[in-house]
Design a protein around this motif. Structure first.
Motif, PDB file in Angstrom:
ATOM      1  N   LEU A 152      -2.565  -3.230  -1.379  1.00  0.00           N
ATOM      2  CA  LEU A 152      -2.588  -4.544  -2.019  1.00  0.00           C
ATOM      3  C   LEU A 152      -1.266  -5.262  -1.800  1.00  0.00           C
ATOM      4  N   SER A 153      -1.314  -6.575  -1.733  1.00  0.00           N
ATOM      5  CA  SER A 153      -0.074  -7.355  -1.716  1.00  0.00           C
ATOM      6  C   SER A 153       0.563  -7.264  -3.103  1.00  0.00           C
ATOM      7  N   GLY A 154       1.813  -7.698  -3.203  1.00  0.00           N
ATOM      8  CA  GLY A 154       2.502  -7.656  -4.489  1.00  0.00           C
ATOM      9  C   GLY A 154       1.776  -8.447  -5.560  1.00  0.00           C
ATOM     10  N   GLY A 155       1.310  -9.637  -5.189  1.00  0.00           N
ATOM     11  CA  GLY A 155       0.590 -10.476  -6.147  1.00  0.00           C
ATOM     12  C   GLY A 155      -0.717  -9.848  -6.582  1.00  0.00           C
ATOM     13  N   MET A 156      -1.447  -9.265  -5.638  1.00  0.00           N
ATOM     14  CA  MET A 156      -2.716  -8.622  -5.968  1.00  0.00           C
ATOM     15  C   MET A 156      -2.492  -7.401  -6.855  1.00  0.00           C
ATOM     16  N   ALA A 157      -1.435  -6.647  -6.578  1.00  0.00           N
ATOM     17  CA  ALA A 157      -1.139  -5.455  -7.373  1.00  0.00           C
ATOM     18  C   ALA A 157      -0.821  -5.845  -8.813  1.00  0.00           C
ATOM     19  N   ARG A 158      -0.070  -6.936  -8.992  1.00  0.00           N
ATOM     20  CA  ARG A 158       0.256  -7.379 -10.355  1.00  0.00           C
ATOM     21  C   ARG A 158      -1.007  -7.842 -11.082  1.00  0.00           C
ATOM     22  N   ARG A 159      -1.882  -8.542 -10.366  1.00  0.00           N
ATOM     23  CA  ARG A 159      -3.130  -8.984 -10.992  1.00  0.00           C
ATOM     24  C   ARG A 159      -4.039  -7.797 -11.294  1.00  0.00           C
ATOM     25  N   MET A 160      -3.974  -6.767 -10.451  1.00  0.00           N
ATOM     26  CA  MET A 160      -4.761  -5.551 -10.711  1.00  0.00           C
ATOM     27  C   MET A 160      -4.254  -4.873 -11.974  1.00  0.00           C
ATOM     28  N   MET A 161      -2.942  -4.814 -12.174  1.00  0.00           N
ATOM     29  CA  MET A 161      -2.400  -4.214 -13.394  1.00  0.00           C
ATOM     30  C   MET A 161      -2.821  -5.022 -14.622  1.00  0.00           C
ATOM     31  N   MET A 162      -2.875  -6.356 -14.463  1.00  0.00           N
ATOM     32  CA  MET A 162      -3.357  -7.202 -15.560  1.00  0.00           C
ATOM     33  C   MET A 162      -4.815  -6.884 -15.872  1.00  0.00           C
ATOM     34  N   ALA A 163      -5.628  -6.735 -14.835  1.00  0.00           N
ATOM     35  CA  ALA A 163      -7.044  -6.433 -15.024  1.00  0.00           C
ATOM     36  C   ALA A 163      -7.218  -5.094 -15.733  1.00  0.00           C
ATOM     37  N   ILE A 164      -6.446  -4.101 -15.335  1.00  0.00           N
ATOM     38  CA  ILE A 164      -6.540  -2.778 -15.944  1.00  0.00           C
ATOM     39  C   ILE A 164      -6.103  -2.835 -17.408  1.00  0.00           C
TER      40      ILE A 164
END
Length: 202
Positions: free
Chosen positions: A86-98
């Motif tokens: 994942l890109s940095g932005g996608m990884a941060r949004r994934m952590m938000m989703a989790i």
């Protein structure tokens, strides 16, 4: 062993301690960690989201989780990816989703926009504001005062490990005349858009 901790934390009057934390974590309160290294490197993101949903007693079916990811601009490819893909932005949004899949009452977001470009930072901050508008408690920890102000209600200032004061977000305006503490005015006036002014004290 080289740290001393004291004090207590309560959530709606209930002590948050080793005994109560397992029942609160993910259900009543959740954390968006500062570092994307908190994502499990050996598990696909969909599995990590499912783990979080199961811990919180929420639905874990594929359709429900896909809709949840969609709300953060994440698709099936992101779900099937390992964190390093994942890109940095996608990884941060994934952590938000989790962190939000359990619909917790309180979300603590520790530097959630660190290293993000303006577009991705806006996505993350808008999501946090949306949660606050849904009557969720949101505690945003950040060094980016100017970026956080449009989304915040109140600002608590920490200095040398202690809370220096609390200000209304709307008071950070003009030359800071509406700010109650000298420290808040100094921080506000030191921002680039405010001319890098340095407060002088007699």
């Amino acid at each position: 062993p080289n740290a001393r901790m004291h004090g207590s934390i309560r959530l709606d009057g209930q002590p948050v301690d080793e005994r109560s934390l397992p029942a609160l974590r993910g259900r009543r309160m959740a954390l968006v960690p500062q570092s994307i290294s908190h994502l499990e490197p050996l598990a696909r993101c969909a599995k990590q989201l499912r783990w979080a949903a199961r811990r919180a007693g929420r639905p874990t079916d594929r359709e429900t989780l896909a809709r949840h990811l969609e709300a953060f601009g994440l698709d099936g490819d992101a779900a099937r990816a390992f964190p390093h893909q994942l890109s940095g932005g996608m990884a941060r949004r994934m952590m938000m989703a989790i962190a939000t899949v359990g619909d917790a009452d309180l979300l603590i977001a520790d530097e959630p926009t660190s290293g993000l470009d303006d577009e991705n930072a806006e996505i993350v901050l808008s999501k946090l504001r949306g949660l606050a508008d849904q009557e969720k408690g949101v505690l945003l920890i950040t060094h980016s005062l100017a970026a956080a102000l449009p989304y915040a209600d109140r600002v608590c200032l920490i200095r040398n490990g202690r809370m220096e004061g609390e200000e209304a977000a709307c008071a950070f305006d003009g030359a800071g005349e509406g700010l109650r503490s000298a420290y808040a005015r100094a921080l506000w006036q030191a921002l680039p858009q405010n001319g890098f002014q340095v407060a002088h004290h007699a």
